[in-house]
Write an enzyme that holds these catalytic residues in place. Sequence first.
Site, mmCIF file in Angstrom:
data_model
loop_
_atom_site.group_PDB
_atom_site.id
_atom_site.type_symbol
_atom_site.label_atom_id
_atom_site.label_comp_id
_atom_site.label_asym_id
_atom_site.label_seq_id
_atom_site.Cartn_x
_atom_site.Cartn_y
_atom_site.Cartn_z
ATOM 1 N N ASP A 21 1.793 30.062 -77.638
ATOM 2 C CA ASP A 21 1.139 29.089 -76.757
ATOM 3 C C ASP A 21 2.173 28.056 -76.321
ATOM 4 O O ASP A 21 2.844 27.460 -77.171
ATOM 5 C CB ASP A 21 -0.003 28.434 -77.559
ATOM 6 C CG ASP A 21 -0.734 27.373 -76.761
ATOM 7 O OD1 ASP A 21 -0.563 27.344 -75.525
ATOM 8 O OD2 ASP A 21 -1.476 26.588 -77.386
ATOM 9 N N ASN A 23 1.293 25.520 -73.887
ATOM 10 C CA ASN A 23 0.679 24.282 -73.380
ATOM 11 C C ASN A 23 -0.360 23.714 -74.346
ATOM 12 O O ASN A 23 -1.213 22.911 -73.950
ATOM 13 C CB ASN A 23 0.065 24.509 -71.992
ATOM 14 C CG ASN A 23 -1.061 25.530 -72.034
ATOM 15 O OD1 ASN A 23 -1.250 26.210 -73.047
ATOM 16 N ND2 ASN A 23 -1.810 25.635 -70.954
ATOM 17 N N ASP A 25 -3.115 24.684 -75.895
ATOM 18 C CA ASP A 25 -4.572 24.808 -75.811
ATOM 19 C C ASP A 25 -5.081 25.826 -76.832
ATOM 20 O O ASP A 25 -6.250 26.225 -76.807
ATOM 21 C CB ASP A 25 -5.020 25.190 -74.389
ATOM 22 C CG ASP A 25 -4.416 26.508 -73.928
ATOM 23 O OD1 ASP A 25 -3.656 27.133 -74.703
ATOM 24 O OD2 ASP A 25 -4.705 26.926 -72.788
ATOM 25 N N ASP A 29 0.269 32.201 -73.788
ATOM 26 C CA ASP A 29 0.398 32.253 -72.331
ATOM 27 C C ASP A 29 1.747 32.835 -71.922
ATOM 28 O O ASP A 29 2.577 33.173 -72.774
ATOM 29 C CB ASP A 29 0.182 30.847 -71.742
ATOM 30 C CG ASP A 29 0.972 29.789 -72.502
ATOM 31 O OD1 ASP A 29 2.171 30.039 -72.758
ATOM 32 O OD2 ASP A 29 0.401 28.738 -72.863
ATOM 33 N N ASP A 98 -1.015 45.809 -67.913
ATOM 34 C CA ASP A 98 -2.195 46.587 -68.250
ATOM 35 C C ASP A 98 -3.003 46.715 -66.966
ATOM 36 O O ASP A 98 -3.403 45.708 -66.384
ATOM 37 C CB ASP A 98 -2.994 45.813 -69.319
ATOM 38 C CG ASP A 98 -3.737 46.716 -70.268
ATOM 39 O OD1 ASP A 98 -4.380 47.651 -69.766
ATOM 40 O OD2 ASP A 98 -3.683 46.475 -71.488
ATOM 41 N N ASP A 200 -5.752 51.501 -68.560
ATOM 42 C CA ASP A 200 -6.894 51.386 -69.467
ATOM 43 C C ASP A 200 -7.857 52.563 -69.266
ATOM 44 O O ASP A 200 -8.148 52.959 -68.128
ATOM 45 C CB ASP A 200 -7.610 50.057 -69.153
ATOM 46 C CG ASP A 200 -8.663 49.687 -70.182
ATOM 47 O OD1 ASP A 200 -8.291 49.449 -71.340
ATOM 48 O OD2 ASP A 200 -9.857 49.642 -69.820
ATOM 49 N N GLU A 262 13.064 53.423 -61.657
ATOM 50 C CA GLU A 262 12.064 54.345 -62.186
ATOM 51 C C GLU A 262 10.903 53.540 -62.786
ATOM 52 O O GLU A 262 11.111 52.662 -63.614
ATOM 53 C CB GLU A 262 12.778 55.185 -63.254
ATOM 54 C CG GLU A 262 11.947 56.104 -64.054
ATOM 55 C CD GLU A 262 11.631 57.424 -63.372
ATOM 56 O OE1 GLU A 262 12.167 57.700 -62.279
ATOM 57 O OE2 GLU A 262 10.820 58.161 -63.936
ATOM 58 N N HIS A 329 -4.463 46.801 -80.139
ATOM 59 C CA HIS A 329 -5.397 45.677 -80.231
ATOM 60 C C HIS A 329 -6.839 46.115 -80.467
ATOM 61 O O HIS A 329 -7.730 45.259 -80.503
ATOM 62 C CB HIS A 329 -5.306 44.861 -78.938
ATOM 63 C CG HIS A 329 -5.718 45.673 -77.737
ATOM 64 N ND1 HIS A 329 -4.998 46.775 -77.312
ATOM 65 C CD2 HIS A 329 -6.776 45.571 -76.911
ATOM 66 C CE1 HIS A 329 -5.608 47.311 -76.269
ATOM 67 N NE2 HIS A 329 -6.683 46.602 -76.007
ATOM 68 N N ASP A 330 -7.073 47.405 -80.576
ATOM 69 C CA ASP A 330 -8.440 47.906 -80.790
ATOM 70 C C ASP A 330 -8.650 48.502 -82.173
ATOM 71 O O ASP A 330 -9.793 48.801 -82.536
ATOM 72 C CB ASP A 330 -8.759 49.013 -79.763
ATOM 73 C CG ASP A 330 -8.827 48.495 -78.341
ATOM 74 O OD1 ASP A 330 -9.255 47.338 -78.156
ATOM 75 O OD2 ASP A 330 -8.461 49.250 -77.421
HETATM 76 C C1 NOJ Z 1 -9.827 49.764 -73.762
HETATM 77 C C2 NOJ Z 1 -9.181 48.497 -74.203
HETATM 78 O O1 NOJ Z 1 -8.072 48.811 -75.005
HETATM 79 C C3 NOJ Z 1 -10.229 47.701 -74.941
HETATM 80 O O2 NOJ Z 1 -9.671 46.572 -75.545
HETATM 81 C C4 NOJ Z 1 -11.305 47.321 -73.951
HETATM 82 O O3 NOJ Z 1 -12.342 46.635 -74.616
HETATM 83 C C5 NOJ Z 1 -11.867 48.559 -73.279
HETATM 84 N N1 NOJ Z 1 -10.836 49.431 -72.820
HETATM 85 C C6 NOJ Z 1 -12.691 48.179 -72.079
HETATM 86 O O4 NOJ Z 1 -11.824 47.768 -71.056
#
Ligand code: NOJ
Length: 533
Positions: A21, A23, A25, A29, A98, A200, A262, A329-330
């Site tokens: 971060d 700034n 908050d 960022d 992304d 995505d 590329e 991140h999932d």
């Molecule tokens: C896949 C992304 O990795 C996930 O974080 C997101 O919630 C879903 N797609 C919906 O966009």
Amino acid sequence: MTALWWQTCVIYQIYPRSFQDSNDDGIGDLKGIAQRLDYLVGLGVEAIWISPIYPSPMVDFGYDVADYCDIDPCFGNLADFDDLLMQAHRRGLKILLDFVPNHTSDQHPWFVESRAAKDNQKRDWYIWRDAAADGGPPNNWISDFGGSAWQWDEITGQYYYHAFLKEQPDLNWRHPDVQAAMFDVMRFWFDRGVDGFRIDVLWHMLKAADFPDNPPNPDYRLGMGEMHRLLQRHSTDQPEVHGIAAAMRDIADSYGARGLGERVLIGEIYLPVDRLMHYYGRERPGVHLPFNFQLIDMPWDARTLAAAITFYEAALPVAGWPNWVLGNHDRPRVATRLGQAQARVASVLLLTLRGTPTLYYGDELGLSDVMIEPSQVRDPRELREPGLALGRDPVRTPMPWDGSDNAGFSAARPWLPLHADWRTRNVARMTEDPRSILTLYRRLLALRRDCPALSIGDFALVNIEDEILVYERRHESERLVVALNLGGRPHRLQLPDWARGSRLLLSTHEDTALAEHGALLLRSHEAVVLAAG
Ligand code: NOJ
């Protein structure tokens, strides 16, 4: 073959809300990322993929895009982005964005128009259907976040389709104007100098034209998440999606062809390997790298890993370049799935397999999933189906930089809590420690850069013994042996003749004794890389 940058690089995924971060908050960022570029160069990665930074209501933290060609104020603005890109390029780092083409935010002006009237010009940019005879949804499809994937809209008396949240309506990719508009978005960022996209949910983009019901999943068990009640046979992975991927590839390739560098496309695809392979393209090239998530989901034992690696290698199309992912991140973090000792072994595996590795921020510190109190939950996935451990907040917590307040991430209270041991598990502390996992990652990344056998060499399985996995990486006269102990018991391993007298290049245990008389003593949870000859 001359290797291309996206084949030899290591990709580092940044979840921008949680990296740095600038700034105060409490939310990371773009200027924050720019401040940390030297860390990334020092770590030894060559490309960064930044999760979505576009204007968004943030219902799904940026995966609900309200404008594809701008930056959300919480991350900065386009000038900040251009500056970040310039600073990254100056340091030899590539930047991947992304791209979220399957769905927009319900606040996107396209959807606002589409929902306004049945005869609106943008009506068919989204997927609208009449109710079934009983007034219910048009078919049985379930949202990936639970519940029906159809949302009734009072204004025009129809349902619209959303594979994720109702605030994320799916675009209708069969409409030529949608395709044209989204291809323009790609050009917008490519023209600015972006080096590629992670796409995505690529396999979701087209649905069966007649929307038949999905069949039940015979393997469904309670607690899996409602989406698993059905097989997504008709709602995902339709053959026509490959035409879309090929068209995107043409756009990316047109930059390389004009001498503009590329560009790369990486597809997010959760499918079995045989179906994943189609995304490399058949008649026409598809994406460069369909993400290979097997290391995330697979049981962690030598036999399963060896079988999966061999199967994947054999399934690759002739010109297909492999890739490996250990976290994102999932999904739960690797240190949580495997424990700290095996997380080190896994880092050796990730960085010595053949193909482009993607490393999730914080995994180089051995971060674990953070316990999130119910009152602190932010992830819509958890909020919709609580208690099933499907929430993703635990893997999205702030990066710990040092022992100062809020771990140097922000002067303000971070949007998600830090992990409990941040005072010791942080970049500054672990940089000083020759035995830390961070030091191991730095050494592995350096080794990978120095050894063509690792970055572009061939792969061959040598053997599997109990909990031990051994393979060879080879390029011209350079031959390396990688041996991993996936378990807690020490093991005496007989090396093949050609590897007798090998030199130790790296061990997770730093000070390991080496091969004696052609045998290698691997301690519990130890992984080594040896050079033959
Ligand atoms: C896949 C992304 O990795 C996930 O974080 C997101 O919630 C879903 N797609 C919906 O966009």
